[in-house]
Design an enzyme around this catalytic site. Structure first.
Site, PDB file in Angstrom:
ATOM      1  N   CYS A  44      22.273   9.101  -9.284  1.00 31.55           N
ATOM      2  CA  CYS A  44      23.334  10.087  -9.093  1.00 31.55           C
ATOM      3  C   CYS A  44      23.822  10.560 -10.460  1.00 31.55           C
ATOM      4  CB  CYS A  44      24.492   9.462  -8.310  1.00 31.55           C
ATOM      5  SG  CYS A  44      25.920  10.572  -8.131  1.00 31.55           S
ATOM      6  N   CYS A  47      27.612   9.292 -10.875  1.00 36.10           N
ATOM      7  CA  CYS A  47      28.035   7.881 -10.945  1.00 36.10           C
ATOM      8  C   CYS A  47      26.917   6.909 -11.281  1.00 36.10           C
ATOM      9  CB  CYS A  47      28.698   7.467  -9.635  1.00 36.10           C
ATOM     10  SG  CYS A  47      27.525   7.121  -8.307  1.00 36.10           S
ATOM     11  N   CYS A  93      26.215  10.946  -1.957  1.00 31.53           N
ATOM     12  CA  CYS A  93      26.175   9.651  -2.639  1.00 31.53           C
ATOM     13  C   CYS A  93      27.272   8.792  -2.052  1.00 31.53           C
ATOM     14  CB  CYS A  93      26.404   9.834  -4.141  1.00 31.53           C
ATOM     15  SG  CYS A  93      26.564   8.262  -5.027  1.00 31.53           S
ATOM     16  N   CYS A  96      30.049   7.490  -4.860  1.00 27.73           N
ATOM     17  CA  CYS A  96      31.098   8.352  -5.425  1.00 27.73           C
ATOM     18  C   CYS A  96      31.479   9.514  -4.510  1.00 27.73           C
ATOM     19  CB  CYS A  96      30.696   8.854  -6.802  1.00 27.73           C
ATOM     20  SG  CYS A  96      29.431  10.137  -6.807  1.00 27.73           S
ATOM     21  N   CYS A 117      16.312  17.184   0.905  1.00 27.97           N
ATOM     22  CA  CYS A 117      16.269  18.347   0.031  1.00 27.97           C
ATOM     23  C   CYS A 117      17.468  18.245  -0.914  1.00 27.97           C
ATOM     24  CB  CYS A 117      16.354  19.591   0.911  1.00 27.97           C
ATOM     25  SG  CYS A 117      16.244  21.133   0.022  1.00 27.97           S
TER      26      CYS A 117
END
Ligand code: FE
Length: 129
Positions: A44, A47, A93, A96, A117
């Site tokens: 990510c 984070c 995510c 976060c 995607c």
């Protein structure tokens, strides 16, 4: 881990912030990982959570990095997204809460049929050394 919007703004570019925190979408074929084939882990951008493995990446032809599955299902959240009159499933995510992209059912059949995607702007590839 909770980050304030100011902290997100500090660690992200304005474009990244818009996509991750305001559910934006990068234009197709513009992201840096669309044609990336290096081995590694996609984390990510906001984070650092481990999100996707290069092993699950495939060339979908859509213009966005596409994966058949997350590296760890525990690290992503899925939720219904009915914005824009479309019925889609949003991928976030879990650590976060940032927007990553959407998941569709038109992925490779032999690998489960899913296509995650994901915006390049939401990812940071940690290449295998
Ligand atoms: Fe995150």
């Amino acid at each position: 881990m909770m980050m304030t919007e100011d902290e997100f703004k500090e660690r992200l570019t304005p474009d990244e912030y818009h996509i991750l925190r305001e559910q934006g979408t990068e234009a197709p074929f513009t992201g840096k990982y669309v044609d990336e084939h290096a081995s590694g882990i996609y984390r990510c951008k906001a984070c650092g959570a481990e999100l996707f493995s290069s092993n699950a990446k495939f060339d979908s032809g859509t213009g966005w990095p596409s994966f058949t599955e997350p590296a760890n299902r525990e690290n992503v959240d899925l939720r219904e997204d009915i914005r824009g009159g479309m019925h889609r499933v949003e991928v976030l995510c879990k650590k976060c809460g940032s927007h990553l992209g959407h998941v569709f059912d038109d992925g490779p059949k032999k690998k489960g049929g899913k296509r995650f995607c994901i915006n390049s702007a939401c990812l940071e590839l940690e290449k295998e050394v």
